[in-house]
Design a protein around this motif. Structure first.
Motif, mmCIF file in Angstrom:
data_model
loop_
_atom_site.group_PDB
_atom_site.id
_atom_site.type_symbol
_atom_site.label_atom_id
_atom_site.label_comp_id
_atom_site.label_asym_id
_atom_site.label_seq_id
_atom_site.Cartn_x
_atom_site.Cartn_y
_atom_site.Cartn_z
ATOM 1 N N ARG A 59 29.750 38.115 46.756
ATOM 2 C CA ARG A 59 30.373 39.453 46.774
ATOM 3 C C ARG A 59 30.465 40.017 45.361
ATOM 4 O O ARG A 59 30.169 41.196 45.131
ATOM 5 C CB ARG A 59 31.761 39.368 47.412
ATOM 6 C CG ARG A 59 32.437 40.711 47.555
ATOM 7 C CD ARG A 59 33.466 40.687 48.669
ATOM 8 N NE ARG A 59 34.289 41.874 48.687
ATOM 9 C CZ ARG A 59 33.884 43.060 49.109
ATOM 10 N NH1 ARG A 59 32.648 43.206 49.558
ATOM 11 N NH2 ARG A 59 34.693 44.091 49.102
ATOM 12 N N ILE A 60 30.866 39.178 44.409
ATOM 13 C CA ILE A 60 30.928 39.620 43.004
ATOM 14 C C ILE A 60 29.529 40.012 42.523
ATOM 15 O O ILE A 60 29.335 41.067 41.911
ATOM 16 C CB ILE A 60 31.514 38.501 42.099
ATOM 17 C CG1 ILE A 60 32.963 38.205 42.493
ATOM 18 C CG2 ILE A 60 31.438 38.899 40.624
ATOM 19 C CD1 ILE A 60 33.580 37.014 41.783
ATOM 20 N N LEU A 61 28.536 39.173 42.865
ATOM 21 C CA LEU A 61 27.155 39.441 42.424
ATOM 22 C C LEU A 61 26.599 40.730 43.024
ATOM 23 O O LEU A 61 25.739 41.377 42.427
ATOM 24 C CB LEU A 61 26.245 38.259 42.798
ATOM 25 C CG LEU A 61 26.473 36.965 42.000
ATOM 26 C CD1 LEU A 61 25.660 35.820 42.583
ATOM 27 C CD2 LEU A 61 26.113 37.175 40.526
ATOM 28 N N ALA A 79 36.617 46.878 43.662
ATOM 29 C CA ALA A 79 35.408 47.485 43.082
ATOM 30 C C ALA A 79 35.592 47.733 41.585
ATOM 31 O O ALA A 79 34.672 47.490 40.792
ATOM 32 C CB ALA A 79 35.082 48.792 43.805
ATOM 33 N N ILE A 80 36.777 48.229 41.192
ATOM 34 C CA ILE A 80 37.061 48.473 39.765
ATOM 35 C C ILE A 80 36.995 47.161 38.983
ATOM 36 O O ILE A 80 36.388 47.091 37.912
ATOM 37 C CB ILE A 80 38.442 49.146 39.578
ATOM 38 C CG1 ILE A 80 38.406 50.585 40.104
ATOM 39 C CG2 ILE A 80 38.869 49.133 38.109
ATOM 40 C CD1 ILE A 80 39.763 51.262 40.168
ATOM 41 N N LYS A 81 37.608 46.092 39.556
ATOM 42 C CA LYS A 81 37.642 44.791 38.877
ATOM 43 C C LYS A 81 36.232 44.216 38.716
ATOM 44 O O LYS A 81 35.838 43.801 37.616
ATOM 45 C CB LYS A 81 38.510 43.806 39.681
ATOM 46 C CG LYS A 81 38.636 42.421 39.037
ATOM 47 C CD LYS A 81 39.585 41.522 39.814
ATOM 48 C CE LYS A 81 38.925 40.997 41.067
ATOM 49 N NZ LYS A 81 39.760 40.014 41.790
ATOM 50 N N PHE A 82 35.446 44.221 39.798
ATOM 51 C CA PHE A 82 34.105 43.642 39.741
ATOM 52 C C PHE A 82 33.177 44.449 38.839
ATOM 53 O O PHE A 82 32.322 43.884 38.143
ATOM 54 C CB PHE A 82 33.502 43.523 41.149
ATOM 55 C CG PHE A 82 34.179 42.489 42.009
ATOM 56 C CD1 PHE A 82 34.883 41.443 41.450
ATOM 57 C CD2 PHE A 82 34.116 42.567 43.400
ATOM 58 C CE1 PHE A 82 35.519 40.488 42.228
ATOM 59 C CE2 PHE A 82 34.743 41.620 44.203
ATOM 60 C CZ PHE A 82 35.449 40.579 43.613
ATOM 61 N N ASN A 83 33.337 45.772 38.844
ATOM 62 C CA ASN A 83 32.511 46.600 37.955
ATOM 63 C C ASN A 83 32.886 46.404 36.491
ATOM 64 O O ASN A 83 32.034 46.533 35.610
ATOM 65 C CB ASN A 83 32.603 48.077 38.348
ATOM 66 C CG ASN A 83 31.597 48.445 39.427
ATOM 67 O OD1 ASN A 83 30.407 48.512 39.160
ATOM 68 N ND2 ASN A 83 32.074 48.633 40.638
ATOM 69 N N PHE A 84 34.167 46.100 36.227
ATOM 70 C CA PHE A 84 34.571 45.799 34.847
ATOM 71 C C PHE A 84 33.909 44.506 34.377
ATOM 72 O O PHE A 84 33.435 44.425 33.230
ATOM 73 C CB PHE A 84 36.096 45.678 34.726
ATOM 74 C CG PHE A 84 36.546 45.391 33.317
ATOM 75 C CD1 PHE A 84 36.577 46.404 32.363
ATOM 76 C CD2 PHE A 84 36.909 44.109 32.933
ATOM 77 C CE1 PHE A 84 36.965 46.137 31.059
ATOM 78 C CE2 PHE A 84 37.291 43.828 31.636
ATOM 79 C CZ PHE A 84 37.322 44.851 30.690
ATOM 80 N N ILE A 85 33.854 43.505 35.269
ATOM 81 C CA ILE A 85 33.173 42.242 34.935
ATOM 82 C C ILE A 85 31.704 42.525 34.630
ATOM 83 O O ILE A 85 31.145 42.046 33.637
ATOM 84 C CB ILE A 85 33.305 41.225 36.098
ATOM 85 C CG1 ILE A 85 34.773 40.813 36.269
ATOM 86 C CG2 ILE A 85 32.430 40.004 35.861
ATOM 87 C CD1 ILE A 85 35.061 40.034 37.555
ATOM 88 N N ASP A 86 31.085 43.314 35.500
ATOM 89 C CA ASP A 86 29.680 43.712 35.319
ATOM 90 C C ASP A 86 29.475 44.384 33.959
ATOM 91 O O ASP A 86 28.551 44.046 33.200
ATOM 92 C CB ASP A 86 29.293 44.671 36.457
ATOM 93 C CG ASP A 86 27.836 45.105 36.410
ATOM 94 O OD1 ASP A 86 26.999 44.297 35.978
ATOM 95 O OD2 ASP A 86 27.552 46.246 36.814
ATOM 96 N N THR A 87 30.372 45.334 33.628
ATOM 97 C CA THR A 87 30.271 46.080 32.365
ATOM 98 C C THR A 87 30.471 45.166 31.167
ATOM 99 O O THR A 87 29.720 45.245 30.183
ATOM 100 C CB THR A 87 31.326 47.214 32.340
ATOM 101 O OG1 THR A 87 31.166 48.023 33.494
ATOM 102 C CG2 THR A 87 31.177 48.074 31.100
ATOM 103 N N ALA A 88 31.487 44.292 31.236
ATOM 104 C CA ALA A 88 31.791 43.394 30.120
ATOM 105 C C ALA A 88 30.612 42.470 29.822
ATOM 106 O O ALA A 88 30.204 42.309 28.663
ATOM 107 C CB ALA A 88 33.039 42.574 30.424
ATOM 108 N N VAL A 89 30.027 41.882 30.871
ATOM 109 C CA VAL A 89 28.896 40.959 30.682
ATOM 110 C C VAL A 89 27.682 41.696 30.122
ATOM 111 O O VAL A 89 27.056 41.255 29.152
ATOM 112 C CB VAL A 89 28.538 40.255 32.018
ATOM 113 C CG1 VAL A 89 27.265 39.434 31.873
ATOM 114 C CG2 VAL A 89 29.685 39.367 32.479
#
Length: 620
Positions: free
Chosen positions: A24-26, A241-251
């Motif tokens: 789901r995160i991916l 969605a906000i949390k997972f997109n932040f992870i995406d952005t940070a990486v």
């Protein structure tokens, strides 16, 4: 169906609801990678190489600071798209008066063209370094990027993201290998992360690094790309969605930081440590790498440059679509939009080489970054206003401490970019006292400054209009009582292909046995074009005979029909026959060819429907 969504071709095309846990995160991973390529384009290369070769590891902390600012602003951009379902351009259209969106679009589009210009130059240089292709040819070849982009978009969002990530991987791997080749000093790298006072040329390059890192079109792009993910629109779903997109952005942005840091470290270790402090251009860096380390490092350098340019081009043209649809509610064919953007970027590069020679491209690359920096405030300021608005963001408005950080970041960016522009204008006025500087350049800069002030003040005095229609078309109308239409004069175009049976069948359904049917065929031979009705070549005679067979066949079935042959231009002939016989309905068969065939063979149906005033039924 409405297409008010941003990038409607791929909006909510990636379903996240069917996946659990890590999967789901991916499923949310991807949009930030498309954005991150803008943070490692040839414009960044130029500033990183200049910083590393002239000041060693001293400016690494500037790279880190600009990356943190970028992370903050990109997360705000993603938040806007997730919560309100609008991209930054659509939100600006809702919040500002209609007239202000025209210059906002113009500035955004200019920045995208400037960015595209940097990618074109970078790719052309990479092709020259790798294959010896002259720069003028390298720039011309980049026009075919539009075909690649259209192909990728048609393949779906995941395929496009996979392509971009592979390009980013090539860039990162190339520089990782080069880092091992040059063997930098780790202690000195760590020392470079300590903030230091900057002045003179170091400050100028630091401003260039920040301007090249935080790009305005990426804010438009990210707010749109996060909408490609389909998730539950309740409070829990939005938070997730906000949390997972932040992870995406940070990486993704940290990866971009490591690539930029690698370029700067490479330049510092290879050139600064060897006393080569005047390396300013990409070609110089490649040449010196070859002299110092042989053939492996420069080949990797050129491959990475081509990959960076190619991937940045894809994201830049997507951003062009977003700002046009968002600010102007204008939607044109994707291939045409991308071709226009690319041509507007190619033309200045093309003429710079023709008039000033290859050496002038380095200066044009720097100028593109200056133009890019001008527009940054027009994206950042509205973005902070929109994500701070508790009325439209509901419970997802940014917290006060985030708001303070965002405004401080925007002040730093705008102030440094204003300083950069002022220094450039001062430099031009000291070198030349041309009239256009005082009549055009300086007044334009003042007007842009006043516009920026207006963009900042207006949302403080006016409420955002929520629920506004963002599609490039109107709203649904009320459908009143429908009266049955009885068509008595129906035209049928035939071409004696297997499609004819279906076309004729649909026409007969419309009029039944009470209507008169006009069988239309156009002879397109050279003889028919020149001699018209006097043409008696084999094809004309054969077509007349075939048309008569259709007429006789319909008569046997109890339908009244007449045969009509046109000559020469298909569209003009069909339109003339329709008007001469006062047809009430025209039924046409579509050939079903797409893409390149449409460009070569033309689209008769499309042309005819624009030139007749009667309804046209298209049958496939």
């Amino acid at each position: 169906m409405k297409h008010s969504e941003s990038l409607s071709e791929v909006n909510q095309s990636v379903d996240t609801s069917k996946r659990k846990g890590w999967r789901r995160i991916l499923s949310f991973i991807g949009p930030a990678y498309l954005v991150s390529v803008g943070y490692m384009d040839p414009g960044n290369w130029a500033t990183d190489i200049a910083g590393g070769s002239k000041f060693g590891y001293q400016l690494i902390w500037i790279l880190l600071m600009s990356n943190l600012i970028a992370l903050l602003l990109q997360s705000l951009s993603a938040r806007l798209g997730i919560v309100r379902g609008l991209d930054l351009a659509q939100a600006s259209r809702n919040a500002y008066p209609k007239w202000i969106n025209i210059p906002l679009f113009g500035l955004a589009q200019t920045a995208i063209i400037a960015c595209d210009l940097a990618e074109i130059i970078g790719m052309a240089i990479g092709l020259q370094l790798l294959f010896g292709l002259p720069l003028i040819w390298g720039i011309s070849v980049t026009i075919f990027d539009t075909v690649l982009l259209l192909f990728l978009l048609n393949k779906g969002m995941r395929k496009m993201e996979a392509f971009i990530v592979s390009m980013v991987f090539i860039v990162g791997l190339s520089f990782l290998v080069e880092m091992f080749i040059v063997e930098p000093n780790l202690k000195e790298i760590v020392k470079g992360f300590e903030p230091s006072m900057l002045g003179g040329e170091a400050l100028y390059i630091a401003i260039g690094i920040i301007g090249a890192t935080v790009m305005p079109h990426n804010l438009y792009l990210h707010s749109s790309l996060v909408q490609t993910r389909k998730f539950e629109r309740d409070e829990k779903g939005i938070k997730e969605a906000i949390k997972f997109n932040f992870i995406d952005t940070a990486v993704a942005l940290n990866l971009a930081f490591f690539v930029n840091a690698a370029i700067l470290i490479l330049a510092a270790a290879a050139f600064y440590k060897n006393g080569l402090h005047e390396v300013a251009e990409i070609q110089d860096a490649h040449r010196l790498l070859q002299n110092i380390f042989g053939n492996v490092a420069p080949a990797l350098f050129a491959i990475a440059l081509i990959a960076a340019g190619q991937s940045s081009t894809v994201t830049g043209t997507l951003a062009g679509q977003i700002v046009m649809e968002g600010h102007l509610k204008l939607r044109i064919q994707p291939w045409l939009r991308r071709l226009i953007t690319r041509l507007l970027a190619i033309i200045p590069a093309f003429f710079t080489i023709l008039i000033l020679g290859d050496k002038a491209l380095g200066g044009l690359l720097i100028l593109s970054q200056v133009v890019l920096s001008l527009q940054l405030g027009f994206a950042v300021i509205p973005l902070i206003h929109f994500t701070s608005d508790k009325e439209t963001m509901k419970g997802f408005a940014i917290k006060p401490w985030v708001k303070v950080l965002a405004w401080v970041s925007s002040i730093v960016i705008v102030a440094l970019n204003v300083k950069l522009v002022v220094e450039e204008i001062n430099g031009w006025t000291s070198d030349s006292h041309s009239w256009y500087l005082y009549v055009l350049v300086i007044p334009a800069a003042i007007l842009i400054g006043l516009l920026l002030l207006y963009v900042f003040i207006y949302p403080l005095l006016s409420k955002t209009k929520e629920g506004q229609h963002n599609a490039p078309h109107g709203d649904a109308l009320d459908i009143e009582e429908i009266e049955k239409i009885n068509y008595s004069r129906i035209g049928i175009t035939v071409d004696f292909s297997k499609n004819d049976r279906n076309t004729i069948r649909h026409a007969l359904i419309q009029g039944g046995k009470k209507a008169n049917y006009y069988l239309i065929h156009v002879v397109e031979t050279a003889a028919a074009r020149y001699h018209g009705e006097a043409a008696l070549d084999a094809e004309t005679l054969s077509d007349a005979e075939n048309l008569e067979k259709y007429r006789a066949n319909l008569k046997e079935l109890g339908y009244k029909s007449t045969a009509h042959i046109g000559y020469g231009g298909t569209v003009a002939a069909i339109v003339d026959i329709s008007k001469q016989n006062d047809l009430e309905l025209l039924v046409m068969g579509a050939h079903g060819h797409q893409g390149l065939k449409d460009l070569i063979l033309g689209t008769t149906v499309n042309s005819v429907r624009h030139k007749v005033t009667i309804p046209v039924l298209i049958v496939r």
